[in-house]
Motif scaffolding. Structure first.
Motif, PDB file in Angstrom:
ATOM      1  N   MET A   1       0.850  -1.183   0.000  1.00  0.00           N
ATOM      2  CA  MET A   1       0.000   0.000   0.000  1.00  0.00           C
ATOM      3  C   MET A   1       0.893   1.243   0.000  1.00  0.00           C
ATOM      4  O   MET A   1       1.709   1.414   0.894  1.00  0.00           O
ATOM      5  CB  MET A   1      -0.891  -0.043   1.249  1.00  0.00           C
ATOM      6  CG  MET A   1      -1.476   1.257   1.640  1.00  0.00           C
ATOM      7  SD  MET A   1      -2.441   1.335   3.185  1.00  0.00           S
ATOM      8  CE  MET A   1      -2.995  -0.287   3.494  1.00  0.00           C
ATOM      9  N   PRO A   2       0.760   2.089  -1.006  1.00  0.00           N
ATOM     10  CA  PRO A   2       1.562   3.312  -1.051  1.00  0.00           C
ATOM     11  C   PRO A   2       1.268   4.230   0.140  1.00  0.00           C
ATOM     12  O   PRO A   2       0.132   4.340   0.583  1.00  0.00           O
ATOM     13  CB  PRO A   2       1.134   3.977  -2.357  1.00  0.00           C
ATOM     14  CG  PRO A   2       0.582   2.867  -3.184  1.00  0.00           C
ATOM     15  CD  PRO A   2      -0.044   1.921  -2.203  1.00  0.00           C
ATOM     16  N   HIS A   3       2.323   4.862   0.637  1.00  0.00           N
ATOM     17  CA  HIS A   3       2.212   5.799   1.748  1.00  0.00           C
ATOM     18  C   HIS A   3       2.432   7.207   1.205  1.00  0.00           C
ATOM     19  O   HIS A   3       3.488   7.511   0.652  1.00  0.00           O
ATOM     20  CB  HIS A   3       3.243   5.467   2.825  1.00  0.00           C
ATOM     21  CG  HIS A   3       3.028   6.202   4.094  1.00  0.00           C
ATOM     22  ND1 HIS A   3       3.844   6.020   5.173  1.00  0.00           N
ATOM     23  CD2 HIS A   3       2.110   7.122   4.493  1.00  0.00           C
ATOM     24  CE1 HIS A   3       3.430   6.792   6.174  1.00  0.00           C
ATOM     25  NE2 HIS A   3       2.391   7.471   5.763  1.00  0.00           N
ATOM     26  N   ILE A   4       1.413   8.045   1.360  1.00  0.00           N
ATOM     27  CA  ILE A   4       1.426   9.398   0.806  1.00  0.00           C
ATOM     28  C   ILE A   4       1.516  10.421   1.930  1.00  0.00           C
ATOM     29  O   ILE A   4       0.797  10.320   2.925  1.00  0.00           O
ATOM     30  CB  ILE A   4       0.154   9.645  -0.027  1.00  0.00           C
ATOM     31  CG1 ILE A   4       0.103   8.663  -1.213  1.00  0.00           C
ATOM     32  CG2 ILE A   4       0.085  11.096  -0.513  1.00  0.00           C
ATOM     33  CD1 ILE A   4      -1.194   8.676  -1.984  1.00  0.00           C
ATOM     34  N   LEU A   5       2.399  11.395   1.759  1.00  0.00           N
ATOM     35  CA  LEU A   5       2.486  12.533   2.676  1.00  0.00           C
ATOM     36  C   LEU A   5       1.721  13.681   2.038  1.00  0.00           C
ATOM     37  O   LEU A   5       2.019  14.088   0.913  1.00  0.00           O
ATOM     38  CB  LEU A   5       3.944  12.922   2.913  1.00  0.00           C
ATOM     39  CG  LEU A   5       4.186  14.155   3.782  1.00  0.00           C
ATOM     40  CD1 LEU A   5       3.568  13.994   5.173  1.00  0.00           C
ATOM     41  CD2 LEU A   5       5.679  14.446   3.880  1.00  0.00           C
ATOM     42  N   GLU A  27      -2.246   4.719   2.200  1.00  0.00           N
ATOM     43  CA  GLU A  27      -2.019   5.173   3.568  1.00  0.00           C
ATOM     44  C   GLU A  27      -1.610   6.639   3.464  1.00  0.00           C
ATOM     45  O   GLU A  27      -0.739   6.987   2.654  1.00  0.00           O
ATOM     46  CB  GLU A  27      -0.900   4.358   4.224  1.00  0.00           C
ATOM     47  CG  GLU A  27      -0.622   4.759   5.647  1.00  0.00           C
ATOM     48  CD  GLU A  27       0.502   3.949   6.272  1.00  0.00           C
ATOM     49  OE1 GLU A  27       0.935   4.326   7.364  1.00  0.00           O
ATOM     50  OE2 GLU A  27       0.951   2.964   5.662  1.00  0.00           O
ATOM     51  N   VAL A  28      -2.242   7.503   4.258  1.00  0.00           N
ATOM     52  CA  VAL A  28      -1.987   8.936   4.151  1.00  0.00           C
ATOM     53  C   VAL A  28      -1.558   9.497   5.505  1.00  0.00           C
ATOM     54  O   VAL A  28      -2.212   9.260   6.515  1.00  0.00           O
ATOM     55  CB  VAL A  28      -3.238   9.700   3.662  1.00  0.00           C
ATOM     56  CG1 VAL A  28      -2.948  11.190   3.531  1.00  0.00           C
ATOM     57  CG2 VAL A  28      -3.734   9.140   2.331  1.00  0.00           C
ATOM     58  N   THR A  29      -0.462  10.230   5.502  1.00  0.00           N
ATOM     59  CA  THR A  29      -0.056  11.024   6.649  1.00  0.00           C
ATOM     60  C   THR A  29      -0.323  12.468   6.257  1.00  0.00           C
ATOM     61  O   THR A  29       0.262  12.963   5.282  1.00  0.00           O
ATOM     62  CB  THR A  29       1.438  10.832   6.979  1.00  0.00           C
ATOM     63  OG1 THR A  29       1.654   9.469   7.344  1.00  0.00           O
ATOM     64  CG2 THR A  29       1.876  11.753   8.120  1.00  0.00           C
ATOM     65  N   ALA A  30      -1.226  13.129   6.961  1.00  0.00           N
ATOM     66  CA  ALA A  30      -1.616  14.497   6.610  1.00  0.00           C
ATOM     67  C   ALA A  30      -1.061  15.481   7.637  1.00  0.00           C
ATOM     68  O   ALA A  30      -1.188  15.255   8.843  1.00  0.00           O
ATOM     69  CB  ALA A  30      -3.132  14.610   6.541  1.00  0.00           C
ATOM     70  N   VAL A  31      -0.456  16.557   7.135  1.00  0.00           N
ATOM     71  CA  VAL A  31       0.099  17.609   7.985  1.00  0.00           C
ATOM     72  C   VAL A  31      -0.411  18.960   7.500  1.00  0.00           C
ATOM     73  O   VAL A  31      -0.918  19.075   6.389  1.00  0.00           O
ATOM     74  CB  VAL A  31       1.647  17.564   7.997  1.00  0.00           C
ATOM     75  CG1 VAL A  31       2.149  16.255   8.592  1.00  0.00           C
ATOM     76  CG2 VAL A  31       2.218  17.777   6.601  1.00  0.00           C
ATOM     77  N   GLU A  32      -0.250  19.985   8.355  1.00  0.00           N
ATOM     78  CA  GLU A  32      -0.818  21.302   8.080  1.00  0.00           C
ATOM     79  C   GLU A  32       0.040  22.246   7.256  1.00  0.00           C
ATOM     80  O   GLU A  32      -0.458  23.238   6.753  1.00  0.00           O
ATOM     81  CB  GLU A  32      -1.172  21.990   9.405  1.00  0.00           C
ATOM     82  CG  GLU A  32      -2.252  21.279  10.180  1.00  0.00           C
ATOM     83  CD  GLU A  32      -2.588  21.974  11.489  1.00  0.00           C
ATOM     84  OE1 GLU A  32      -2.234  23.163  11.661  1.00  0.00           O
ATOM     85  OE2 GLU A  32      -3.208  21.324  12.334  1.00  0.00           O
ATOM     86  N   ASP A  33       1.325  21.979   7.153  1.00  0.00           N
ATOM     87  CA  ASP A  33       2.182  22.901   6.408  1.00  0.00           C
ATOM     88  C   ASP A  33       3.501  22.246   6.017  1.00  0.00           C
ATOM     89  O   ASP A  33       3.762  21.093   6.360  1.00  0.00           O
ATOM     90  CB  ASP A  33       2.429  24.194   7.200  1.00  0.00           C
ATOM     91  CG  ASP A  33       3.109  23.958   8.545  1.00  0.00           C
ATOM     92  OD1 ASP A  33       3.983  23.083   8.641  1.00  0.00           O
ATOM     93  OD2 ASP A  33       2.761  24.671   9.507  1.00  0.00           O
ATOM     94  N   GLY A  34       4.320  23.005   5.311  1.00  0.00           N
ATOM     95  CA  GLY A  34       5.594  22.497   4.828  1.00  0.00           C
ATOM     96  C   GLY A  34       6.573  22.138   5.929  1.00  0.00           C
ATOM     97  O   GLY A  34       7.341  21.184   5.795  1.00  0.00           O
ATOM     98  N   LEU A  35       6.556  22.890   7.022  1.00  0.00           N
ATOM     99  CA  LEU A  35       7.467  22.588   8.124  1.00  0.00           C
ATOM    100  C   LEU A  35       7.122  21.249   8.767  1.00  0.00           C
ATOM    101  O   LEU A  35       8.007  20.447   9.074  1.00  0.00           O
ATOM    102  CB  LEU A  35       7.449  23.717   9.159  1.00  0.00           C
ATOM    103  CG  LEU A  35       7.971  25.061   8.645  1.00  0.00           C
ATOM    104  CD1 LEU A  35       7.756  26.161   9.685  1.00  0.00           C
ATOM    105  CD2 LEU A  35       9.431  24.962   8.244  1.00  0.00           C
ATOM    106  N   GLN A  36       5.828  20.991   8.955  1.00  0.00           N
ATOM    107  CA  GLN A  36       5.417  19.698   9.499  1.00  0.00           C
ATOM    108  C   GLN A  36       5.733  18.571   8.519  1.00  0.00           C
ATOM    109  O   GLN A  36       6.072  17.458   8.928  1.00  0.00           O
ATOM    110  CB  GLN A  36       3.928  19.703   9.833  1.00  0.00           C
ATOM    111  CG  GLN A  36       3.593  20.555  11.047  1.00  0.00           C
ATOM    112  CD  GLN A  36       2.103  20.529  11.379  1.00  0.00           C
ATOM    113  OE1 GLN A  36       1.304  19.862  10.722  1.00  0.00           O
ATOM    114  NE2 GLN A  36       1.736  21.272  12.399  1.00  0.00           N
ATOM    115  N   ALA A  37       5.648  18.846   7.235  1.00  0.00           N
ATOM    116  CA  ALA A  37       5.992  17.840   6.227  1.00  0.00           C
ATOM    117  C   ALA A  37       7.475  17.477   6.325  1.00  0.00           C
ATOM    118  O   ALA A  37       7.833  16.297   6.271  1.00  0.00           O
ATOM    119  CB  ALA A  37       5.667  18.356   4.826  1.00  0.00           C
ATOM    120  N   LEU A  38       8.328  18.486   6.504  1.00  0.00           N
ATOM    121  CA  LEU A  38       9.757  18.204   6.665  1.00  0.00           C
ATOM    122  C   LEU A  38      10.008  17.365   7.912  1.00  0.00           C
ATOM    123  O   LEU A  38      10.849  16.460   7.901  1.00  0.00           O
ATOM    124  CB  LEU A  38      10.560  19.510   6.742  1.00  0.00           C
ATOM    125  CG  LEU A  38      10.732  20.272   5.446  1.00  0.00           C
ATOM    126  CD1 LEU A  38      11.537  21.542   5.682  1.00  0.00           C
ATOM    127  CD2 LEU A  38      11.391  19.406   4.371  1.00  0.00           C
TER     128      LEU A  38
END
Length: 120
Positions: A1-5, A27-38
């Motif tokens: 299952m692909p994991h997507i940010l 599978e999705v990991t969701a964050v609110e902005d670019g800093l959280q993505a990093l």
């Protein structure tokens, strides 16, 4: 299952996209902005795709895409925007990104764009 940010500052869009992709088996990991993505990328999680909004507070999607392309060149990047001027900014990144999806989009459009990016 692909994991997507997924990096998206608008809670409604974040929820909409997360649900659509999860419904398709991702599978999705969701964050609110670019800093959280990093931060998520730095936690040694393996992601198969980054989907990011262009206009976000802190680190925007263009800045995030440039950092990810430098640090994880094999990670495909899909950008989203509701602003035509931002789409033009992203056009200059053609070699680094899979595609720019323009808001508003349908569930089908975002899922197909993600699946296309995952296939390379």
């Amino acid at each position: 299952m692909p994991h997507i940010l997924l990096a998206e500052d608008d809670a409604a869009v974040r929820s909409f996209v997360t649900s659509a992709l999860a419904h398709r088996g991702h599978e999705v990991t969701a964050v609110e902005d670019g800093l959280q993505a990093l931060e998520a990328l730095g936690e040694s999680r393996e992601f198969d795709l980054l989907i990011t909004d262009i206009v976000m507070p802190g680190l925007d999607g263009i800045g995030l895409a440039l950092r990810v392309a430098r640090d994880s060149p094999d990670l495909p990047i899909l950008l989203m925007t509701g602003y035509s001027a931002e789409k033009q900014r992203a056009h200059n990144l053609d070699e680094l990104i899979a595609r720019v999806v323009v808001k508003p989009f349908t569930l089908k459009e975002i899922c197909e764009a993600a699946e296309e990016a995952l296939l390379g």
